[in-house]
Design a protein around this motif. Structure first.
Motif, PDB file in Angstrom:
ATOM      1  N   ARG A  35       0.838  -1.209   0.000  1.00  8.94           N
ATOM      2  CA  ARG A  35       0.000   0.000   0.000  1.00  8.94           C
ATOM      3  C   ARG A  35       0.874   1.261   0.000  1.00  8.94           C
ATOM      4  O   ARG A  35       0.631   2.203  -0.744  1.00  8.94           O
TER       5      ARG A  35
ATOM      6  N   ASP B   8       2.582   1.873  -3.238  1.00  7.72           N
ATOM      7  CA  ASP B   8       1.647   2.432  -4.213  1.00  7.72           C
ATOM      8  C   ASP B   8       1.519   3.945  -4.015  1.00  7.72           C
ATOM      9  O   ASP B   8       1.524   4.721  -4.970  1.00  7.72           O
ATOM     10  N   ARG B   9       1.424   4.353  -2.753  1.00  7.34           N
ATOM     11  CA  ARG B   9       1.322   5.779  -2.425  1.00  7.34           C
ATOM     12  C   ARG B   9       2.569   6.523  -2.910  1.00  7.34           C
ATOM     13  O   ARG B   9       2.479   7.601  -3.489  1.00  7.34           O
TER      14      ARG B   9
ATOM     15  N   ILE C   7       4.678   5.625  -5.293  1.00 10.72           N
ATOM     16  CA  ILE C   7       4.732   5.690  -6.756  1.00 10.72           C
ATOM     17  C   ILE C   7       3.860   6.854  -7.235  1.00 10.72           C
ATOM     18  O   ILE C   7       4.233   7.594  -8.139  1.00 10.72           O
ATOM     19  N   GLY C   8       2.707   7.023  -6.583  1.00 10.27           N
ATOM     20  CA  GLY C   8       1.831   8.150  -6.917  1.00 10.27           C
ATOM     21  C   GLY C   8       2.496   9.485  -6.628  1.00 10.27           C
ATOM     22  O   GLY C   8       2.411  10.424  -7.416  1.00 10.27           O
ATOM     23  N   LEU C   9       3.194   9.575  -5.502  1.00 10.67           N
ATOM     24  CA  LEU C   9       3.843  10.833  -5.118  1.00 10.67           C
ATOM     25  C   LEU C   9       5.040  11.151  -6.013  1.00 10.67           C
ATOM     26  O   LEU C   9       5.444  12.300  -6.127  1.00 10.67           O
TER      27      LEU C   9
ATOM     28  N   ILE D 281      -0.693  -5.148  -8.912  1.00 13.88           N
ATOM     29  CA  ILE D 281      -1.272  -4.013  -8.190  1.00 13.88           C
ATOM     30  C   ILE D 281      -0.463  -2.750  -8.440  1.00 13.88           C
ATOM     31  O   ILE D 281      -1.008  -1.696  -8.743  1.00 13.88           O
ATOM     32  N   LEU D 282       0.849  -2.835  -8.342  1.00 11.01           N
ATOM     33  CA  LEU D 282       1.666  -1.625  -8.435  1.00 11.01           C
ATOM     34  C   LEU D 282       1.861  -1.170  -9.878  1.00 11.01           C
ATOM     35  O   LEU D 282       2.080   0.006 -10.130  1.00 11.01           O
ATOM     36  N   GLY D 283       1.780  -2.102 -10.797  1.00 14.63           N
ATOM     37  CA  GLY D 283       1.837  -1.732 -12.206  1.00 14.63           C
ATOM     38  C   GLY D 283       3.123  -1.048 -12.636  1.00 14.63           C
ATOM     39  O   GLY D 283       3.094  -0.123 -13.443  1.00 14.63           O
ATOM     40  N   ILE D 284       4.263  -1.450 -12.090  1.00 13.00           N
ATOM     41  CA  ILE D 284       5.560  -0.941 -12.564  1.00 13.00           C
ATOM     42  C   ILE D 284       6.486  -2.123 -12.823  1.00 13.00           C
ATOM     43  O   ILE D 284       6.200  -3.244 -12.391  1.00 13.00           O
TER      44      ILE D 284
END
Lengths: 265, 231
Positions: free
Chosen positions: A150, A153-154, A156-158, A193-196
């Motif tokens: 989780r 994921d946060r 990667i978004g940041l 989920i993370l898609g990288i």
């Protein structure tokens, strides 16, 4: 001109510092000029893991505030001539520097080194912003636990607003047996989920704890599984334009897991 | 009076319609409306009636609208149910445009990220746990919806949430929340509010059957592209 790579995770305790130390050492083994930068001001660890704690005179904050020159603060590794550490300050906090100062230091380091590895502190506040400021690439470290995924994921978004290539994923502390039994998050599941892109997976290995406590990066002992995993990660970093190198040479349980996941040369 | 009357009252099959002339001054209109209502005392005694007010090309601001409504309410046993005008303000137009717009997003919505739109939302990517997507209209996710989604947030009960893989942590349509179910996955399904007010799931092929209005969404996209060509 070198490349700056930030190693980050969001969650604490997933192995950012261990990963930084080992990838850095593995790249130095390959004959690259490496600078390790610890940005965890107030909670520095990278110097301890590298076994360089008692050599620190100046630190990152001193450089940022102009109290010393950059090369005065750089500590040369005991084992490699081309491996240097820029330690964090222990007596200040994360607000002691700003992203602009950090960017300047990283750019200066990039002139002299092939790779600048930035060890990011846990969290998403000032320390994270500082660590990410000068980076060209990012490695996101996670473990097969839901909370770590989780947070990854946060993170990667940041990272999106920054001028950083898409981050690469390292999944640390894998227990192949648990994963096989379905008691642990599957590598495939995490990547979905993370898609990288996956840069590498590192098995949970007692040798890492032992060598960390001795101030010797685990990667120096090529007999351990974790060492091989970190060396492979380093090779993938170097061969950026080539497809992922075959993991077949890894023996034992790890290679079985990877074959299971469909990794082929 | 030789001039055209400012107020004409007509009975239609939908009820009474007050046609208010759009050429005269607003004050003239009000006084004539008052007279007209006084002249027709039969309104006062009948049952409560709903009327429509047609303003033609006149634009009334909120205060003026209220004045007309109050006058009709006071003078007769009448309630204004609808005010029709052939003109809209730019703001109203902009609002309507935003509400019918389809926002397209080519990325994964990650933990901590919030995507908001007044219109409809189309995401080509996943919505991960901890991510939030909200829309005034429908939400379509061409990927896995694992985070939170709120459709029809301005009170639109007809809104739907559709995804290739629906395993959301929370779904809200208008003000109805989905019952919490752990680890449930719905493939190729959509969530909607059924006539009894319950949030339910159905297969995607039933979408047009249950929400025939969605057919017009396509033409509204077409309409917008025409709009964007206009200066």
């Amino acid at each position: 001109m070198g490349i700056a790579i930030v190693i980050t995770s969001g969650k604490g305790g997933v192995g950012k510092t261990t990963t930084s130390a080992n990838i850095g050492t593995a790249l130095a083994l390959k004959g690259k000029r490496i600078a390790l930068v610890d940005t965890d001001i107030g909670l520095r660890n990278l110097d301890v893991v590298m076994g360089l704690e008692n050599r620190i005179i100046y630190d990152l904050v001193d450089v940022a505030h102009g109290q010393c020159r950059l090369h005065q603060a750089l500590i040369k590794d005991k084992r490699f001539d081309e491996l240097y550490l820029l330690p964090a300050a222990q007596t200040k906090d994360k607000d002691a520097i700003v992203p602009e100062q950090m960017e300047k230091i990283i750019n200066e380091l990039k002139q002299d080194f092939d790779y600048v590895l930035i060890d990011c502190p846990a969290g998403i506040e000032q320390g994270f912003k500082n660590a990410v400021a000068g980076a060209d690439r990012a490695i996101v470290v996670t473990t097969p636990e839901i909370s770590a995924v989780r947070d990854a994921d946060r993170i990667i978004g940041l990272l999106e607003p920054y001028e950083i290539d898409q981050p690469k994923l390292v999944i640390n502390r894998i227990r192949p047996k648990m994963m096989k039994q379905g008691d642990m998050l599957d590598v495939d599941e995490i990547v979905t989920i993370l898609g990288i892109d996956l840069l590498g997976i590192v098995p949970d290995d007692e040798h890492v704890i032992k060598s960390t406590n001795q101030g010797e990066p685990a990667v120096l002992n090529p007999d351990t599984k974790a060492a091989i995993a970190y060396r492979n990660i380093a090779r993938r970093i170097l061969g950026d334009s080539v497809p992922l190198i075959s993991l077949e040479e890894e023996k034992g349980v790890l290679s079985r897991v990877k074959r299971l996941l469909g990794f082929r040369s | 009076m030789a001039a055209k009357p400012a107020v004409t009252i007509k009975g239609t099959k939908d009820g009474l319609v007050f046609y208010l002339d759009d050429r005269c001054a607003f004050d003239t209109l009000l006084s004539e409306l008052k007279e007209k209502l006084k002249d027709n005392p039969q309104f006062l005694n009948g049952p409560l009636l709903h009327v429509t007010v047609n303003l033609g090309y006149r634009y009334l601001d909120q205060q003026q609208e209220q004045e007309v409504k109050e006058l009709i309410r006071q003078e007769g046993n009448l309630i204004v149910s609808k005010m029709e005008s052939l003109v809209v303000t730019k703001e109203e137009m902009e609002k309507a445009r935003q509400e019918s717009e389809v926002k397209m997003l080519f990325k994964t919505v990650r933990s901590g990220q919030v995507i908001e739109t007044q219109g409809h939302l189309l995401i080509l990517g996943d919505v991960n746990p901890g991510g939030l997507v909200t829309a005034g209209g429908h939400i379509f996710v061409m990927g896995a919806l694992r985070g939170r989604a709120h459709a029809g947030k301005s009170g639109n009960n007809d809104a739907v949430i559709a995804a290739s893989l629906l395993c959301p942590s929370q779904l809200i349509i208008s003000s109805t929340m989905s019952p919490i179910r752990e680890n449930e996955e719905y493939k190729q399904q959509f969530a909607f509010i059924d006539p009894s007010g319950q949030l339910r799931f159905a297969k995607l092929y039933q979408l047009l059957e249950l929400r025939p209005d969605l057919k017009t969404l396509y033409s509204s996209i077409d309409h917008q592209s025409l709009h964007s060509l206009a200066p």
